[in-house]
Design a protein around this motif. Structure first.
Motif, PDB file in Angstrom:
ATOM      1  N   ALA A 131       0.470  -1.358  -0.074  1.00  0.00           N
ATOM      2  CA  ALA A 131      -0.180  -0.243  -0.512  1.00  0.00           C
ATOM      3  C   ALA A 131       1.072   1.657   0.122  1.00  0.00           C
ATOM      4  O   ALA A 131       0.192   2.164  -0.189  1.00  0.00           O
ATOM      5  CB  ALA A 131      -0.712  -0.351   1.382  1.00  0.00           C
ATOM      6  N   GLN A 132       1.972   1.174   1.093  1.00  0.00           N
ATOM      7  CA  GLN A 132       2.664   2.458   0.966  1.00  0.00           C
ATOM      8  C   GLN A 132       3.203   2.576  -0.747  1.00  0.00           C
ATOM      9  O   GLN A 132       3.101   3.548  -1.016  1.00  0.00           O
ATOM     10  CB  GLN A 132       3.698   2.376   1.715  1.00  0.00           C
ATOM     11  N   ASN A 133       3.597   1.702  -1.398  1.00  0.00           N
ATOM     12  CA  ASN A 133       4.622   1.395  -2.707  1.00  0.00           C
ATOM     13  C   ASN A 133       3.354   2.182  -3.387  1.00  0.00           C
ATOM     14  O   ASN A 133       3.978   2.903  -4.323  1.00  0.00           O
ATOM     15  CB  ASN A 133       5.008   0.512  -3.201  1.00  0.00           C
ATOM     16  N   ALA A 134       2.156   2.108  -3.166  1.00  0.00           N
ATOM     17  CA  ALA A 134       1.667   2.056  -4.033  1.00  0.00           C
ATOM     18  C   ALA A 134       0.544   3.531  -4.403  1.00  0.00           C
ATOM     19  O   ALA A 134       1.061   4.211  -5.450  1.00  0.00           O
ATOM     20  CB  ALA A 134       0.225   0.889  -4.102  1.00  0.00           C
ATOM     21  N   VAL A 135       1.035   3.716  -2.836  1.00  0.00           N
ATOM     22  CA  VAL A 135       0.680   5.694  -2.586  1.00  0.00           C
ATOM     23  C   VAL A 135       1.467   6.370  -3.538  1.00  0.00           C
ATOM     24  O   VAL A 135       1.644   7.650  -4.154  1.00  0.00           O
ATOM     25  CB  VAL A 135       1.128   5.667  -1.133  1.00  0.00           C
ATOM     26  N   ARG A 136       2.851   6.075  -3.243  1.00  0.00           N
ATOM     27  CA  ARG A 136       4.122   6.664  -3.662  1.00  0.00           C
ATOM     28  C   ARG A 136       4.559   6.548  -5.264  1.00  0.00           C
ATOM     29  O   ARG A 136       4.693   7.556  -6.061  1.00  0.00           O
ATOM     30  CB  ARG A 136       5.758   5.834  -2.676  1.00  0.00           C
ATOM     31  N   ASP A 137       3.704   5.554  -5.810  1.00  0.00           N
ATOM     32  CA  ASP A 137       4.280   5.011  -7.035  1.00  0.00           C
ATOM     33  C   ASP A 137       3.176   5.734  -8.036  1.00  0.00           C
ATOM     34  O   ASP A 137       3.169   6.337  -8.984  1.00  0.00           O
ATOM     35  CB  ASP A 137       4.363   3.888  -7.376  1.00  0.00           C
ATOM     36  N   PHE A 138       1.706   5.699  -7.165  1.00  0.00           N
ATOM     37  CA  PHE A 138       0.331   5.872  -8.269  1.00  0.00           C
ATOM     38  C   PHE A 138      -0.399   7.088  -8.059  1.00  0.00           C
ATOM     39  O   PHE A 138      -0.898   7.372  -8.440  1.00  0.00           O
ATOM     40  CB  PHE A 138      -0.539   4.283  -8.387  1.00  0.00           C
ATOM     41  N   GLY A 139      -0.108   6.892  -6.449  1.00  0.00           N
ATOM     42  CA  GLY A 139      -0.717   8.357  -5.508  1.00  0.00           C
ATOM     43  C   GLY A 139      -2.569   7.876  -4.920  1.00  0.00           C
ATOM     44  O   GLY A 139      -2.939   8.681  -5.242  1.00  0.00           O
ATOM     45  N   VAL A 140      -2.471   6.530  -5.098  1.00  0.00           N
ATOM     46  CA  VAL A 140      -4.070   5.517  -5.212  1.00  0.00           C
ATOM     47  C   VAL A 140      -4.315   6.012  -3.557  1.00  0.00           C
ATOM     48  O   VAL A 140      -3.047   6.732  -2.573  1.00  0.00           O
ATOM     49  CB  VAL A 140      -3.385   4.447  -5.435  1.00  0.00           C
ATOM     50  N   GLN A 141      -5.432   6.122  -3.047  1.00  0.00           N
ATOM     51  CA  GLN A 141      -5.835   6.147  -2.064  1.00  0.00           C
ATOM     52  C   GLN A 141      -6.292   5.079  -1.449  1.00  0.00           C
ATOM     53  O   GLN A 141      -5.838   3.664  -2.140  1.00  0.00           O
ATOM     54  CB  GLN A 141      -7.222   6.562  -1.636  1.00  0.00           C
ATOM     55  N   VAL A 142      -5.654   4.176  -0.135  1.00  0.00           N
ATOM     56  CA  VAL A 142      -5.596   3.427   0.213  1.00  0.00           C
ATOM     57  C   VAL A 142      -6.733   3.583   0.989  1.00  0.00           C
ATOM     58  O   VAL A 142      -7.287   3.949   2.593  1.00  0.00           O
ATOM     59  CB  VAL A 142      -3.990   3.343   1.997  1.00  0.00           C
ATOM     60  N   ALA A 143      -7.474   2.541   0.966  1.00  0.00           N
ATOM     61  CA  ALA A 143      -9.046   1.884   1.489  1.00  0.00           C
ATOM     62  C   ALA A 143      -9.294   1.510   2.901  1.00  0.00           C
ATOM     63  O   ALA A 143      -9.816   1.397   3.824  1.00  0.00           O
ATOM     64  CB  ALA A 143      -9.705   1.531   0.943  1.00  0.00           C
TER      65      ALA A 143
END
Length: 258
Positions: A131-143
């Motif tokens: 989740a942390q990497n996805a926020v960093r790489d794609f800017g997604v919101q972690v539900a």
């Protein structure tokens, strides 16, 4: 370029039957378009996605609930070269691949900050890192985040947790069979527009597993690369052999029918 003796891929929408399991003939781009529409359509409705590979076909033959989960899925894509080969053998049909990792990455790249993702699966701590990497790489919101090591007795608790998160996309990575059955059985409680059984994708996003080299993925032989280098995967090789035999038997049966 497709071989001249094979039927080229038709427009998105055709569904084949492959050893009694469905397979949608869709490209990766068509898959991303369809899932993007589902995720942001009002009113919200849950949809299950299965990325079909030889292991799923072999395992499902002795697991009726697994068969039901695949047959009832809203979208079933060809994850690997084995499925493409089987479609050629049994239907003389060229089928494009839409692998799980490419689907997940494509959705995150396309929708970024507007996308709410729930990371469900892998060992404790791995989903958090993914989740942390996805926020960093794609800017997604972690539900939300939850590991995949829970007993079936806890299924409803976890399903309620996911449902309360209002995620657009749930990545369920609990191993073939378990993840598909969980998504299908609890789909109304999970309530996310897209529920995808994604195997080791969370591990790859977390960096705890390597993505196969680009050349193996382009040729569709990444599973062979993984099995050859990872001792923990060696016990899966017999399933590939069994899959080939199943396809050969089915091809002979269809030939006898004319």
């Amino acid at each position: 370029m497709s071989r001249p003796d094979l039927t080229p891929p038709p427009p998105s929408g055709k569904r084949l039957s492959l050893l009694n399991l469905p397979l949608d003939v869709v490209t990766l781009e068509q898959t991303l378009d369809r899932l993007g529409d589902w995720m942001f359509r009002a009113p919200r409705a849950p949809h299950t996605v299965v990325t079909l590979n030889p292991e799923i076909i072999v395992q499902a033959r002795t697991h009726p609930e697994f068969v039901d989960a695949v047959q009832e899925a809203d979208l079933v894509t060809a994850d690997g070269v084995g499925i493409v080969w089987a479609a050629r053998q049994l239907h003389r049909q060229e089928v494009p691949r839409a692998p799980g990792y490419d689907i997940v990455r494509g959705l995150m790249e396309r929708h970024g900050p507007e996308l709410r993702v729930f990371f469900l699966g892998a060992k404790p701590g791995v989903a958090e890192q993914a989740a942390q990497n996805a926020v960093r790489d794609f800017g997604v919101q972690v539900a939300g985040v939850h590991h995949g090591y829970f007993d079936p007795a806890e299924d409803q608790r976890v399903a309620d947790l996911v449902g309360a998160s209002r995620a657009h996309l749930v990545l369920t990575a609990m191993g073939a069979g378990r993840q598909e059955v969980f998504n299908q059985y609890w789909r109304q409680v999970l309530a996310a527009p897209v529920l995808i059984g994604c195997g080791g994708v969370i591990d790859v996003l977390a960096g705890t597993a390597d993505l196969a080299p680009a050349w193996t993925r382009k040729l569709g032989v990444e599973f062979i690369w993984r099995v050859g280098l990872d001792r923990k995967r060696w016990n899966r090789a017999p399933r590939l052999v069994q899959f080939v035999r199943l396809v050969q038997v089915e091809r002979r049966r269809l030939a006898r029918q004319g």
